[in-house]
Design an enzyme around this catalytic site. Structure first.
Site, PDB file in Angstrom:
ATOM      1  N   TYR A 116     120.622 -50.295  17.909  1.00 26.30           N
ATOM      2  CA  TYR A 116     121.550 -51.380  18.240  1.00 26.30           C
ATOM      3  C   TYR A 116     120.854 -52.731  18.375  1.00 26.30           C
ATOM      4  O   TYR A 116     121.399 -53.663  18.935  1.00 26.30           O
ATOM      5  CB  TYR A 116     122.302 -51.037  19.523  1.00 26.30           C
ATOM      6  CG  TYR A 116     123.070 -49.737  19.391  1.00 26.30           C
ATOM      7  CD1 TYR A 116     124.145 -49.647  18.524  1.00 26.30           C
ATOM      8  CD2 TYR A 116     122.675 -48.608  20.083  1.00 26.30           C
ATOM      9  CE1 TYR A 116     124.834 -48.456  18.363  1.00 26.30           C
ATOM     10  CE2 TYR A 116     123.364 -47.411  19.930  1.00 26.30           C
ATOM     11  CZ  TYR A 116     124.434 -47.342  19.076  1.00 26.30           C
ATOM     12  OH  TYR A 116     125.108 -46.163  18.919  1.00 26.30           O
ATOM     13  N   ARG A 176     114.433 -55.557  36.994  1.00 25.34           N
ATOM     14  CA  ARG A 176     113.898 -54.815  38.131  1.00 25.34           C
ATOM     15  C   ARG A 176     112.862 -55.668  38.868  1.00 25.34           C
ATOM     16  O   ARG A 176     112.269 -56.576  38.300  1.00 25.34           O
ATOM     17  CB  ARG A 176     113.249 -53.518  37.671  1.00 25.34           C
ATOM     18  CG  ARG A 176     114.176 -52.594  36.896  1.00 25.34           C
ATOM     19  CD  ARG A 176     113.394 -51.390  36.375  1.00 25.34           C
ATOM     20  NE  ARG A 176     114.245 -50.430  35.676  1.00 25.34           N
ATOM     21  CZ  ARG A 176     114.513 -50.461  34.369  1.00 25.34           C
ATOM     22  NH1 ARG A 176     113.976 -51.426  33.619  1.00 25.34           N
ATOM     23  NH2 ARG A 176     115.278 -49.562  33.808  1.00 25.34           N
ATOM     24  N   HIS A 206     117.830 -49.063  29.951  1.00 22.74           N
ATOM     25  CA  HIS A 206     117.998 -47.632  30.171  1.00 22.74           C
ATOM     26  C   HIS A 206     118.217 -46.825  28.895  1.00 22.74           C
ATOM     27  O   HIS A 206     118.284 -45.618  28.956  1.00 22.74           O
ATOM     28  CB  HIS A 206     119.197 -47.376  31.093  1.00 22.74           C
ATOM     29  CG  HIS A 206     118.862 -47.532  32.534  1.00 22.74           C
ATOM     30  ND1 HIS A 206     119.760 -47.265  33.543  1.00 22.74           N
ATOM     31  CD2 HIS A 206     117.732 -47.926  33.156  1.00 22.74           C
ATOM     32  CE1 HIS A 206     119.203 -47.494  34.714  1.00 22.74           C
ATOM     33  NE2 HIS A 206     117.971 -47.902  34.501  1.00 22.74           N
ATOM     34  N   HIS A 258     117.658 -54.407  45.389  1.00 25.10           N
ATOM     35  CA  HIS A 258     118.040 -53.730  44.143  1.00 25.10           C
ATOM     36  C   HIS A 258     119.549 -53.768  43.918  1.00 25.10           C
ATOM     37  O   HIS A 258     120.015 -53.620  42.787  1.00 25.10           O
ATOM     38  CB  HIS A 258     117.554 -52.284  44.171  1.00 25.10           C
ATOM     39  CG  HIS A 258     117.586 -51.613  42.828  1.00 25.10           C
ATOM     40  ND1 HIS A 258     116.684 -51.885  41.828  1.00 25.10           N
ATOM     41  CD2 HIS A 258     118.440 -50.691  42.315  1.00 25.10           C
ATOM     42  CE1 HIS A 258     116.951 -51.153  40.764  1.00 25.10           C
ATOM     43  NE2 HIS A 258     118.019 -50.424  41.027  1.00 25.10           N
ATOM     44  N   ARG A 312     120.807 -56.143  41.262  1.00 25.96           N
ATOM     45  CA  ARG A 312     120.831 -55.615  39.891  1.00 25.96           C
ATOM     46  C   ARG A 312     122.139 -54.861  39.653  1.00 25.96           C
ATOM     47  O   ARG A 312     122.768 -54.994  38.602  1.00 25.96           O
ATOM     48  CB  ARG A 312     119.616 -54.706  39.698  1.00 25.96           C
ATOM     49  CG  ARG A 312     119.566 -53.931  38.384  1.00 25.96           C
ATOM     50  CD  ARG A 312     118.198 -53.249  38.293  1.00 25.96           C
ATOM     51  NE  ARG A 312     118.188 -52.114  37.377  1.00 25.96           N
ATOM     52  CZ  ARG A 312     117.950 -52.202  36.076  1.00 25.96           C
ATOM     53  NH1 ARG A 312     117.739 -53.377  35.518  1.00 25.96           N
ATOM     54  NH2 ARG A 312     117.920 -51.116  35.328  1.00 25.96           N
TER      55      ARG A 312
END
Length: 401
Positions: A354, A202, A345, A319, A322
């Site tokens: 994970y 970001r 996210h 953006h 991304r």
């Protein structure tokens, strides 16, 4: 005319209607029900309902709902412990879209019908669907707390689908278009464009990035902090709001040379030096970068009409790089969980669960993106040991102040 019952009583009023009186479980004093009833039978049924609610602990004090909504929402906001940008957004939503309708009334007066009418009027006023959905979610959150505080019996925000956002599809650029923008933008921002597309960080994460966060040998950038730009112009750098935001992300080997050159000429010195800074050594600001980005799009000579027409978007935004990178990663075969990791996210639990697969698999994703770059025919620049920095219309001296 009064009929007596152990729990309470009913009596007929001079108007002919029937009143229910019962003992308040909190104070022990007798109190009348909020409504009157047309028949004695109706009143006795209501009295039985009240007794059952109190026995089961389901009774809600009718006076509790007589709390001013605007004041309650302000207190709710202060007690959330929200991040600065989130607090700013919520305050704006309450001030612009919720308080004008509900701010002067009582919490207990808000009904599902009133919420439905409020939402419909916002949509009729051409307020964006995403904004209306966010406003609905904030109102629902405030009233959820009101239920917990026993001010109301249940939340009146019960409109199916009202919390869902139908976000417009964003443009996905080709690798050639990404490099076209990188070629056109001011040299100090070239690596920023490429990293945005191929590491998918970001803007606020790039603004807070330090030299020690980049491992050129392994091709990994470690996200440890992010910069928030408030509406007041204040900049705050802090740890990402969720554990998922703290993550290592692999980037393609094809841009290592670009990043090496950038650090040589434009990055601040020292391990804590910022990777990306403005022409005078100041912090990156989204508000200032917008003009640089727009100028690069114009200078690139690229025709984005096709992608804008396909998506319905009105412009290509920074953006969108991304978004482009996430699509490239998906094309390499990255799983949903791996994409969520790269994007930052996933929830805290998912990120921890994970963590074992992050290193090797993420580098494979970056390699797949690298293969796509090579296949496109783009020849990435390599460090050449130049004695002069790339031409920068605003100079480089400030970057080293």
């Amino acid at each position: 005319m009064a009929g007596k019952k152990r729990f309470g009583s009913v009596r007929q009023l001079p108007s002919g209607r029937w009143q229910v009186r019962y003992r308040d479980p909190a104070t022990g004093l007798r109190r009348p029900d909020e409504k009157t009833y047309p028949t004695k039978t109706d009143a006795e049924i209501r009295l039985s309902q009240l007794e059952a609610d109190i026995t089961r602990g389901k009774w809600v004090d009718p006076d509790a709902g007589k709390t001013n909504f605007g004041e309650y929402a302000d207190t709710w906001l202060k007690e959330r412990g929200l991040a600065d940008r989130t607090l700013e957004r919520y305050e704006g939503v309450l001030r612009l879209y919720i308080k004008p309708t509900f701010g002067a009334g009582f919490v207990g007066e808000i009904t599902t019908a009133k919420v439905r009418s409020w939402r419909a009027k916002l949509l009729e006023a051409k307020v964006g669907g995403a904004t209306v959905a966010k406003s609905y979610r904030v109102l629902r959150a405030v009233l959820n707390t009101a239920v917990d505080d026993e001010l109301i019996d249940r939340n009146p925000c019960r409109i199916p689908g009202a919390d869902k956002e139908d976000s417009a599809e964003r443009p996905v650029l080709t690798i050639e278009e990404v490099y076209g923008i990188a070629d056109a933008i001011e040299p100090r921002y070239r690596a920023l464009v490429l990293m945005a597309a191929f590491s998918t960080l970001r803007f606020g994460e790039f603004a807070a990035l330090q030299r020690r966060d980049i491992d050129l040998e392994l091709g990994i950038v470690r996200v440890r902090r992010a910069q928030a730009e408030l509406q007041t112009g204040q900049l705050k750098v802090k740890r990402p709001k969720s554990e998922a935001g703290v993550r290592p992300v692999a980037f393609p080997a094809s841009i290592v040379g670009e990043l090496t050159e950038h650090l040589r000429w434009f990055g601040e010195p020292g391990s804590a030096g910022r990777v990306f800074v403005g022409p005078r050594g100041g912090r990156l600001r989204r508000s200032n970068f917008h003009d640089v980005w727009t100028a690069a799009l114009d200078k690139s000579g690229l025709d984005f009409a096709h992608v804008l027409e396909e998506t319905g978007a009105d412009s290509v935004r920074f953006h969108d790089l991304r978004h482009t990178g996430n699509n490239l990663a998906a094309d390499t075969g990255a799983s949903t969980r791996e994409l969520m990791h790269r994007m930052g996210h996933s929830t805290m639990d998912a990120a921890l669960r994970y963590q074992h697969m992050r290193g090797d698999r993420d580098r494979l994703i970056a390699k797949g993106m690298d293969d796509a770059i090579k296949k496109s025919g783009i020849k990435p620049k390599k460090p050449r040991g130049r004695r002069k920095p790339p031409e920068d219309p605003k100079g480089t001296a400030g970057a080293r102040d």
